[in-house]
Write a protein that holds these residues in place. Structure first.
Motif, PDB file in Angstrom:
ATOM      1  N   GLU A  24       0.652  -1.239   0.027  1.00  0.00           N
ATOM      2  CA  GLU A  24       0.032   0.033   0.008  1.00  0.00           C
ATOM      3  C   GLU A  24       0.873   1.360  -0.073  1.00  0.00           C
ATOM      4  N   GLU A  29      -0.801  -0.208  -9.487  1.00  0.00           N
ATOM      5  CA  GLU A  29      -1.896  -0.763 -10.429  1.00  0.00           C
ATOM      6  C   GLU A  29      -1.483  -1.210 -11.490  1.00  0.00           C
ATOM      7  N   ARG A 142       1.905 -13.371 -10.649  1.00  0.00           N
ATOM      8  CA  ARG A 142       0.891 -12.855  -9.870  1.00  0.00           C
ATOM      9  C   ARG A 142       1.306 -11.631  -8.880  1.00  0.00           C
ATOM     10  N   ILE A 179      -3.668   1.730  -4.464  1.00  0.00           N
ATOM     11  CA  ILE A 179      -4.004   0.308  -4.372  1.00  0.00           C
ATOM     12  C   ILE A 179      -5.043  -0.023  -3.338  1.00  0.00           C
ATOM     13  N   GLU A 182      -7.724  -4.519  -0.067  1.00  0.00           N
ATOM     14  CA  GLU A 182      -8.203  -5.796  -0.392  1.00  0.00           C
ATOM     15  C   GLU A 182      -7.255  -6.566  -1.370  1.00  0.00           C
ATOM     16  N   ASP A 183      -6.995  -5.727  -2.636  1.00  0.00           N
ATOM     17  CA  ASP A 183      -6.043  -6.076  -3.645  1.00  0.00           C
ATOM     18  C   ASP A 183      -4.573  -6.263  -2.910  1.00  0.00           C
ATOM     19  N   GLU A 186      -4.486  -9.638  -1.176  1.00  0.00           N
ATOM     20  CA  GLU A 186      -4.276 -10.609  -2.147  1.00  0.00           C
ATOM     21  C   GLU A 186      -2.785 -10.759  -2.595  1.00  0.00           C
ATOM     22  N   LEU A 187      -2.106  -9.461  -3.114  1.00  0.00           N
ATOM     23  CA  LEU A 187      -0.733  -9.502  -3.557  1.00  0.00           C
ATOM     24  C   LEU A 187      -0.024 -10.041  -2.360  1.00  0.00           C
TER      25      LEU A 187
END
Length: 237
Positions: A24, A29, A142, A179, A182-183, A186-187
């Protein structure tokens, strides 16, 4: 330097919240520019993959890209796809012999097309890049452009351009963008999984390694499952 086992324990203890905080703070993105999926000049795209990821991609259904409904013709249809269509030996450590590359190496990389791009990369009619196996893409894809600063883990595409705690960020035009939490989480989960897997693989390669003494024009790849030929077949077979 810590042992690989100690680094693996450190990787297993990584806190998802801390990794997400770092992601973060750096910001990211994906802009779908395709830079991380394509070759650059004479340098082929090189993204390392684990043996089980190669097998999963052998069976992965490729998504259609473009109005013709066809998939990228660099990769055969699933029923005709083989190990060599998905992965190639990482070239580092190999020598150029009379009949091409030869020697021993210790990792697999995603296969490339004639332009040096990832074989699973395609551009749609809008000119925007797309991964044709996005749902089955390897962990290194990913988690790009991030890596973890632990010995025994990989550092993709050059030196880090930003760092926050143990999280490193590598060159990418998507860095610095906002970002969602939540993303970021996940990352972070994928990044921790990749760090653990890379260290487990490194330990497996070390423990399974036996010098293969390949002849002229031969390549041997050592992974955690043992020594293999370029078609993924174990040498003892």
């Amino acid at each position: 330097m810590q042992s690989l086992e100690a680094e693996l324990e450190s990787a297993r203890e990584l806190a998802i919240d801390d990794l997400a905080d770092a992601i973060e703070s750096i910001g990211f993105e994906c802009t779908r520019c395709g830079a991380c999926c394509t070759g650059h000049g004479e340098e082929e795209h090189t993204a390392t993959v684990f043996p089980d990821e190669v097998r999963r991609l052998e069976d992965a259904e490729a998504a259609a890209v473009g109005s013709d409904g066809g998939e990228d013709d660099a990769v055969p249809e699933v029923e005709d796809r083989e190990w060599r269509d998905v992965a190639r030996p990482v070239p580092y450590g190999l020598a150029e012999g009379a009949d091409g590359l030869e020697g021993e190496t210790f990792e697999w990389a995603l296969q490339t097309d004639g332009c040096g791009d990832c074989a699973f990369y395609a551009e749609g009619d809008d000119g925007v890049g797309a991964c044709t196996v996005h749902e089955d893409r390897p962990l290194i894809c990913r988690t790009y452009p991030f890596s973890v600063a632990l010995a025994g883990t990989s550092q993709p595409m050059g030196e880090a351009v930003d760092e926050e705690g143990v999280v490193r960020a590598h060159e990418c035009e998507g860095l610095g963008r906002e970002i969602a939490r939540e993303d970021a989480e996940e990352l972070a989960r994928a990044l921790k999984e990749r760090a653990v897997r890379e260290l487990e693989e490194a330990i497996g390669v070390r423990d399974a390694y036996e010098p293969a003494d390949p002849g002229p024009g031969e390549v041997v790849v050592h992974d955690s499952e043992g020594a293999k030929g370029i078609d993924g077949t174990p040498l003892e077979d």
